[in-house]
Design an enzyme around this catalytic site. Structure first.
Site, mmCIF file in Angstrom:
data_model
loop_
_atom_site.group_PDB
_atom_site.id
_atom_site.type_symbol
_atom_site.label_atom_id
_atom_site.label_comp_id
_atom_site.label_asym_id
_atom_site.label_seq_id
_atom_site.Cartn_x
_atom_site.Cartn_y
_atom_site.Cartn_z
ATOM 1 N NE ARG A 74 -3.859 2.224 1.396
ATOM 2 C CZ ARG A 74 -3.779 3.550 1.267
ATOM 3 N NH1 ARG A 74 -2.835 4.078 0.551
ATOM 4 N NH2 ARG A 74 -4.655 4.326 1.868
ATOM 5 C CE1 TYR A 111 -19.030 4.915 3.066
ATOM 6 C CE2 TYR A 111 -20.359 3.146 2.151
ATOM 7 C CZ TYR A 111 -19.538 3.637 3.147
ATOM 8 O OH TYR A 111 -19.212 2.843 4.218
ATOM 9 C CG ASP A 135 -13.750 0.312 -1.461
ATOM 10 O OD1 ASP A 135 -13.355 -0.164 -0.386
ATOM 11 O OD2 ASP A 135 -14.718 1.083 -1.535
HETATM 12 O O1 CP3 Z 1 -10.196 -8.349 1.205
HETATM 13 C C1 CP3 Z 1 -11.303 -7.922 0.812
HETATM 14 O O2 CP3 Z 1 -12.381 -8.106 1.452
HETATM 15 C C2 CP3 Z 1 -11.406 -7.292 -0.573
HETATM 16 C C3 CP3 Z 1 -11.413 -5.894 -0.675
HETATM 17 C C4 CP3 Z 1 -12.514 -4.984 -0.149
HETATM 18 C C5 CP3 Z 1 -12.209 -3.682 0.312
HETATM 19 N N1 CP3 Z 1 -13.377 -3.033 0.554
HETATM 20 C C6 CP3 Z 1 -10.844 -3.142 0.475
HETATM 21 C C7 CP3 Z 1 -10.609 -1.925 1.269
HETATM 22 C C8 CP3 Z 1 -13.906 -5.128 -0.123
HETATM 23 C C9 CP3 Z 1 -14.754 -6.336 -0.462
HETATM 24 C C10 CP3 Z 1 -14.442 -3.875 0.309
HETATM 25 C C11 CP3 Z 1 -15.878 -3.607 0.427
HETATM 26 C C12 CP3 Z 1 -16.337 -2.355 1.042
HETATM 27 N N2 CP3 Z 1 -15.771 -1.112 0.959
HETATM 28 C C13 CP3 Z 1 -17.553 -2.246 1.764
HETATM 29 C C14 CP3 Z 1 -18.538 -3.373 1.986
HETATM 30 C C15 CP3 Z 1 -18.142 -4.279 3.082
HETATM 31 C C16 CP3 Z 1 -18.118 -3.652 4.442
HETATM 32 O O3 CP3 Z 1 -17.029 -3.645 5.050
HETATM 33 O O4 CP3 Z 1 -19.178 -3.195 4.907
HETATM 34 C C17 CP3 Z 1 -17.678 -0.895 2.168
HETATM 35 C C18 CP3 Z 1 -18.805 -0.304 2.977
HETATM 36 C C19 CP3 Z 1 -16.547 -0.185 1.649
HETATM 37 C C20 CP3 Z 1 -16.271 1.263 1.746
HETATM 38 C C21 CP3 Z 1 -14.960 1.558 2.370
HETATM 39 N N3 CP3 Z 1 -13.731 1.298 1.800
HETATM 40 C C22 CP3 Z 1 -14.733 2.154 3.637
HETATM 41 C C23 CP3 Z 1 -15.804 2.589 4.588
HETATM 42 C C24 CP3 Z 1 -13.340 2.251 3.790
HETATM 43 C C25 CP3 Z 1 -12.610 2.910 4.918
HETATM 44 C C26 CP3 Z 1 -12.638 2.121 6.151
HETATM 45 C C27 CP3 Z 1 -11.498 1.150 6.175
HETATM 46 O O5 CP3 Z 1 -11.726 -0.007 6.532
HETATM 47 O O6 CP3 Z 1 -10.418 1.582 5.839
HETATM 48 C C28 CP3 Z 1 -12.724 1.664 2.654
HETATM 49 C C29 CP3 Z 1 -11.289 1.515 2.393
HETATM 50 C C30 CP3 Z 1 -10.772 0.140 2.114
HETATM 51 N N4 CP3 Z 1 -11.367 -0.786 1.314
HETATM 52 C C31 CP3 Z 1 -9.561 -0.403 2.609
HETATM 53 C C32 CP3 Z 1 -9.455 -1.701 2.088
HETATM 54 C C33 CP3 Z 1 -8.334 -2.673 2.305
HETATM 55 C C34 CP3 Z 1 -8.535 0.328 3.471
HETATM 56 C C35 CP3 Z 1 -7.822 1.309 2.605
HETATM 57 C C36 CP3 Z 1 -6.419 1.559 2.991
HETATM 58 O O7 CP3 Z 1 -5.549 0.700 2.735
HETATM 59 O O8 CP3 Z 1 -6.173 2.636 3.535
#
Ligand code: CP3
Length: 339
Positions: free
Chosen positions: A36, A148, A73
């Protein structure tokens, strides 16, 4: 024969159950944090096929889960439609909010094929390397993605939920656009090699029943019917988080092959609400995985006891949280495999 996850989603009571974890790739893994940092920002990570494929496979190399979930995502769809998206450090996603017809008009479905091309290339690369694991593609469900897009960030989505009441025409137009483009996006992932797809409706439980039927069940039924017509053998996993008593109505209307249970769902009660051939998936509290030890082992044992003898996929009730110790994931895999 065949991949264990796909057998369970086809209605077989595979035992020990296949296992994967929501957010299995992510910040709790040191190798993810290193990659990352190299990519710079999250959107670049998702749109650089070699990096997205590598991150997808990282948890499988460590733990040997039964499925890989594409690293991407749910907000990459609004991004592909032209809405700005950035992930601010420690703040989560930020988008310029869409709250009127002019905002809606900035979204351009013609951008979709070009914008998702690198994501589809990541799907192809992962599929070539997954081996015995199954590759899951995914999208956000229209309601959660709309939350969102309207709010512009995470939280309680009060603006988005008020808009659904105040301006049903505008809200409905956004939902229709998302439903249509989600079908295109998931069909493209299937064509590129996804062997199952999951629809994440993380905020479904914020809606009252009438709006839940209109904005959660109806679009999910439309998406599953369209995908089934194109690819009858590719299973869909629905995740209407916090659906509560409406889980049965969701299952009946969508006929998903897999139904994801959130942390609050009682597995035994949920099993009474759905057909015996529909696989349930879930639902260990992600915080039990943070705690580890005997408490986690008890939580796992309870779920396994409730689900034995029916089609089931072991998972968490929501995504892995960043403070999870990686060695607890190894313990979880060992315990489920010993079932
Ligand atoms: O490994 C996996 O599950 C595959 C990848 C994946 C991500 N997001 C990567 C991610 C999947 C399937 C998602 C789905 C997702 N994203 C959802 C639905 C599932 C859930 O958790 O409710 C939602 C609501 C999101 C929106 C989202 N993306 C948020 C709210 C955030 C910030 C909060 C957080 O956990 O960081 C993200 C960022 C995100 N998506 C990260 C990852 C690995 C972190 C980003 C980083 O590396 O800084």
């Amino acid at each position: 024969m065949g991949k264990r996850l796909l057998r369970a989603l086809a209605g077989e009571a595979v035992w020990p159950p296949p296992l994967w974890l929501m957010r299995q790739a992510g910040r709790y893994l040191p190798e993810y944090r290193a990659l990352r940092a190299e990519a710079g920002d999250f959107v670049s990570l998702c749109t650089t096929p070699a990096l997205a494929a590598e991150v997808t496979l990282q948890p499988l190399r460590r733990y040997g889960m039964d499925a890989a979930i594409l690293f991407s995502d749910i907000l990459m769809l609004p991004w592909a439609l032209g809405q700005g998206l950035r992930f601010a450090e420690g703040e989560g996603p930020m988008l310029p909010p869409i709250r009127d017809a002019a905002g809606l008009a900035t979204l351009d479905p013609a951008r979709l094929p070009g914008a998702i091309a690198p994501i589809l290339e990541a799907v192809r690369r992962v599929r070539a390397e997954v081996g015995d694991a199954a590759l899951i593609g995914f999208a956000g469900a229209p309601f959660t993605v709309a939350c969102y897009m309207i709010e512009g960030h995470g939280g309680d989505f009060a603006e988005a939920r008020a808009l659904a009441w105040r301006d049903p025409a505008l809200f409905g137009a956004l939902m229709a656009l998302l439903t249509e483009t989600t079908i295109i996006y998931l069909a493209a992932q299937i064509e590129a090699g996804a062997e199952a797809v999951m629809l994440f409706d993380s905020w479904a439980g914020l809606l009252p029943p009438a709006l839940f039927r209109r904005h959660v069940i109806a679009p999910a039924a439309q998406i599953t019917a369209a995908l089934r017509a194109r690819s009858p053998t590719v299973p869909v996993i629905g995740f209407p988080r916090l659906a509560g008593l409406l889980l049965g109505a969701y299952a009946a209307a969508t006929k998903v092959q897999g139904l994801g249970l959130d942390t609050a769902a009682d597995p035994t009660e949920a099993a009474r609400l759905v057909p015996a051939t529909m696989a349930l998936q879930g639902n260990l509290d992600p915080l039990a995985l943070v705690a580890g030890g005997a408490a986690m082992a008890d939580g796992i044992a309870d779920i396994l006891a409730a689900m034995r003898g029916r089609p089931f996929v072991f998972n968490l009730g929501h995504g892995i949280v960043p403070l999870t110790p990686p060695e607890h994931v190894a313990d979880l895999v060992r315990l489920v495999r010993a079932a």
